[in-house]
Write an enzyme that holds these catalytic residues in place. Structure first.
Site, short mmCIF file in Angstrom:
data_model
loop_
_atom_site.label_atom_id
_atom_site.label_comp_id
_atom_site.label_asym_id
_atom_site.label_seq_id
_atom_site.Cartn_x
_atom_site.Cartn_y
_atom_site.Cartn_z
N ARG A 22 0.80 -1.22 0.00
CA ARG A 22 0.00 0.00 0.00
C ARG A 22 0.84 1.28 0.00
O ARG A 22 0.34 2.36 -0.27
CB ARG A 22 -0.96 -0.02 1.20
CG ARG A 22 -2.09 -1.02 1.03
CD ARG A 22 -2.82 -1.30 2.35
NE ARG A 22 -2.08 -2.25 3.18
CZ ARG A 22 -2.48 -2.63 4.40
NH1 ARG A 22 -3.58 -2.15 4.92
NH2 ARG A 22 -1.75 -3.50 5.10
N ASN A 179 -6.27 -4.83 17.71
CA ASN A 179 -4.95 -5.43 17.94
C ASN A 179 -3.86 -4.46 17.47
O ASN A 179 -3.85 -4.05 16.32
CB ASN A 179 -4.88 -6.75 17.16
CG ASN A 179 -3.47 -7.31 17.09
OD1 ASN A 179 -2.64 -7.03 17.95
ND2 ASN A 179 -3.22 -8.12 16.07
N ALA A 389 32.08 42.59 -0.21
CA ALA A 389 31.00 42.01 -1.02
C ALA A 389 31.54 41.40 -2.30
O ALA A 389 32.49 41.90 -2.90
CB ALA A 389 29.99 43.10 -1.35
C1 UD1 Z 1 -1.69 -6.71 11.44
C2 UD1 Z 1 -2.52 -7.63 12.32
C3 UD1 Z 1 -3.77 -6.88 12.76
C4 UD1 Z 1 -3.37 -5.64 13.50
C5 UD1 Z 1 -2.44 -4.78 12.65
C6 UD1 Z 1 -1.91 -3.65 13.48
C7 UD1 Z 1 -2.09 -9.86 11.42
C8 UD1 Z 1 -2.64 -10.99 10.66
N1 UD1 Z 1 -2.89 -8.80 11.55
O1 UD1 Z 1 -2.46 -6.39 10.30
O2 UD1 Z 1 -4.56 -7.70 13.60
O3 UD1 Z 1 -4.54 -4.91 13.88
O4 UD1 Z 1 -1.34 -5.55 12.18
O5 UD1 Z 1 -1.22 -2.75 12.69
O6 UD1 Z 1 -0.98 -9.94 11.90
N2 UD1 Z 1 4.94 -9.55 7.98
C9 UD1 Z 1 6.03 -10.37 7.79
N3 UD1 Z 1 5.87 -11.47 7.01
C10 UD1 Z 1 4.70 -11.80 6.42
C11 UD1 Z 1 3.59 -10.95 6.62
C12 UD1 Z 1 3.73 -9.84 7.41
O7 UD1 Z 1 7.11 -10.11 8.29
O8 UD1 Z 1 4.65 -12.83 5.75
C13 UD1 Z 1 5.11 -8.36 8.81
C14 UD1 Z 1 4.86 -7.06 8.06
O9 UD1 Z 1 6.09 -6.57 7.53
C15 UD1 Z 1 4.30 -6.16 9.14
C16 UD1 Z 1 3.63 -7.11 10.11
O10 UD1 Z 1 4.12 -8.40 9.83
O11 UD1 Z 1 5.30 -5.45 9.84
C17 UD1 Z 1 2.12 -7.10 9.97
O12 UD1 Z 1 1.76 -7.37 8.64
P1 UD1 Z 1 0.74 -6.44 7.86
O13 UD1 Z 1 0.51 -7.04 6.53
O14 UD1 Z 1 1.13 -5.04 7.93
O15 UD1 Z 1 -0.57 -6.72 8.75
P2 UD1 Z 1 -1.83 -5.79 8.92
O16 UD1 Z 1 -2.79 -6.09 7.85
O17 UD1 Z 1 -1.42 -4.40 9.11
CA CA Z 2 0.37 -3.22 9.08
#
Ligand code: UD1
Ligand code: CA
Length: 492
Positions: A22, A179, A389
């Site tokens: 995003r 969360n 200057a």
């Molecule tokens: C996540 C939480 C959500 C919470 C929100 C808070 C999950 C499933 N959901 O959603 O409940 O309210 O954060 O901001 O966790 N990442 C990895 N490897 C992966 C996938 C993700 O390292 O395979 C890391 C991302 O870089 C990120 C974090 O995990 O820092 C969370 O992933 P993201 O996709 O941002 O989850 P959200 O949809 O924001």
């Molecule tokens: Ca996130």
């Protein structure tokens, strides 16, 4: 006597492998900057005071860049590669697998939570320990929970599950407790429960959030700890959120400065990085950006409309409408308006750099002045000197840069070219318009310009009938009349 010890964690795991789609950026999301520190840097800084033995950062998307950044900002942290981004639960499992003998509580935190503060993390760790919990989640009550995981509690208020928005029922979506993406869990418990995670959800991923429900069902003690300030837990998924989080961080920095006695005339247009220091009774006018490791001392006035990067402003100095990089501005020195100070500029006490002056790698002595329209590069200027200057320190011969030395109490005439390498001795003068190519002895006046020659009557002969010729003629008549008048008077 026993000193109460604050509960801590054995390891910190930062999840930073996600692509951050995003953001629509070629740069990994966690490397985007807010107030002089990357998103990842903010999370690591908040977790640092926990003093964990291991800090693991799960990397994947853009991993080379993230690893390089990590080596620069937190060489003690260890990157762990998640080859395929199969969800936050999978990412946490990959981290735990990297330290197989890890025991005790582990903090797991999303890498995109730049507003997290150390107090908030400490409160979660304490809540986890006080509740005797095996899995604790940080939560917050927010006005707009869109896109976030919801905390589902039972009739008694005990947490039962975390449900992602895309998997939630309408009733669950109405919940405003979300969360934060920050968890403390017992390492062994987490390992076990992550191994059993399914992918039967809307995104087909292993959700870390799915660890909670099975633990509750199995009767394990869990906890959901509310953050005191809901702003703390806001993630950062796109450029609009990035701007909003930066605004919040900046406001926090300014609040702290103002509480400590700094005058900030217009917080809305003042931007201060987290590592900047500003002393009490410094004054920041509107439109100021203080970046990097800049420091501003007491009684200094910065702005309006000034950017300082990695620079030092000492007591009582003023910097007005200027751009300053890697410079030291001494006590009671004045800079601007419209000065450009580049790296290596050192201005001693009470010195002055004025309008439309550019400096680089130069030391200006006490009480010396470069008031207008000059370029001063690769030079040492003594004390009490004045640079007229439009002086240029001609430091570059097209191949190499050379040094110029200007002694104490020197007067450089306007429009002097000082062709380096060259030295102007103490107390010497240069005549305006000189091109100085050899050293000037102390106390000498160096004149290095063509002698003036007047071609009498040229305009009337070669530009007859022009306004200039008419003006010259009129001046000629007037002068002749005046001369005649003087003769008359003298003969009386
Ligand atoms: C996540 C939480 C959500 C919470 C929100 C808070 C999950 C499933 N959901 O959603 O409940 O309210 O954060 O901001 O966790 N990442 C990895 N490897 C992966 C996938 C993700 O390292 O395979 C890391 C991302 O870089 C990120 C974090 O995990 O820092 C969370 O992933 P993201 O996709 O941002 O989850 P959200 O949809 O924001
Ligand atoms: Ca996130």
């Amino acid at each position: 006597m026993t000193v109460p010890t604050r509960p801590t964690v054995a390891a910190v795991v930062v999840l930073a492998a996600g692509q951050g789609t995003r953001m629509r950026s070629a740069r990994p999301k966690v490397l985007h900057d807010l107030c002089g520190r990357s998103m990842l840097g903010h999370v690591l800084a908040a977790a640092e005071p926990l003093g964990a033995e291991h800090t693991l950062v799960v990397v994947g998307s853009g991993r080379e860049l993230v690893e390089e950044h990590l080596a620069a900002i937190a060489p003690g942290a260890r990157p762990v590669v998640q080859e395929e981004q199969r969800g936050s639960g999978h990412a946490a499992a990959v981290a735990l697998a990297a330290v197989p003998d890890l025991e005790g509580p582990v903090l797991v935190v999303n890498g995109d939570a730049p507003l997290l503060r150390q107090e908030t993390l400490a409160a979660l760790v304490e809540g986890h320990s006080a509740a005797g919990s095996v899995f604790s989640v940080l939560t917050a009550e927010v006005d707009d929970p869109t896109g976030l995981g919801r905390i589902i509690r039972d009739g008694d208020g005990a947490p039962r599950a975390i449900v992602e928005e895309s998997d939630a029922t309408d009733a669950q979506r109405a919940v405003r407790e979300v969360n934060a993406g920050v968890y403390v869990a017992n390492a062994a418990t987490l390992r076990r429960v992550l191994a059993g995670l399914a992918t039967d959800n809307a995104q087909g991923e292993q959700y870390l959030t799915d660890a909670l429900a099975p633990l509750v069902e199995g009767g394990a003690p869990v906890a959901a700890v509310r953050a005191e300030d809901p702003a703390d837990v806001l993630g950062c998924n796109d450029r609009r959120e990035l701007a909003a989080r930066r605004r919040t961080l900046n406001d926090r920095v300014l609040d702290e400065l103002m509480r400590a006695g700094v005058t900030v005339v217009d917080p809305a247009t003042t931007w201060v990085d987290v590592d900047v220091t500003v002393a009490a009774d410094a004054l920041l006018e509107p439109g100021v950006q203080l970046r990097g490791t800049t420091s501003v001392a007491a009684g200094a006035v910065v702005g309006p409309d000034t950017t300082l990067v990695d620079s030092t402003v000492e007591e009582g100095a003023t910097v007005v409408r200027s751009h300053v990089l890697g410079a030291v501005i001494g006590p009671d020195a004045t800079v601007g308006p419209f000065s450009y100070l580049r790296p290596g500029t050192r201005l001693a006490g009470r010195s002055k750099v004025g309008a439309f002056v550019e400096t680089k790698n130069v030391s200006v002595g006490e009480d010396s002045k470069v008031p207008h329209l000059s370029y001063v590069g690769d030079a040492t200027i003594g004390r009490g000197a004045n640079i007229g200057a439009a002086t240029v320190f001609v430091n570059y011969d097209g191949v190499a840069k050379h040094h110029t030395t200007v002694g104490d109490h020197v007067r450089i005439g306007s429009d002097t070219m000082l062709v380096a390498p060259v030295t102007v001795g103490d107390g010497a003068y240069t005549a305006a318009g000189s091109v100085i190519t050899s050293d000037v002895p102390p106390g000498a006046l160096a004149v290095a310009r063509a002698t003036q020659r007047d071609v009498a009557g040229w305009v009337q002969r070669r530009r007859p009938g022009t306004p200039a010729a008419r003006a010259a003629e009129a001046a000629g008549d007037a002068r002749a009349a005046a001369a005649a008048d003087t003769r008359t008077t003298a003969s009386e």
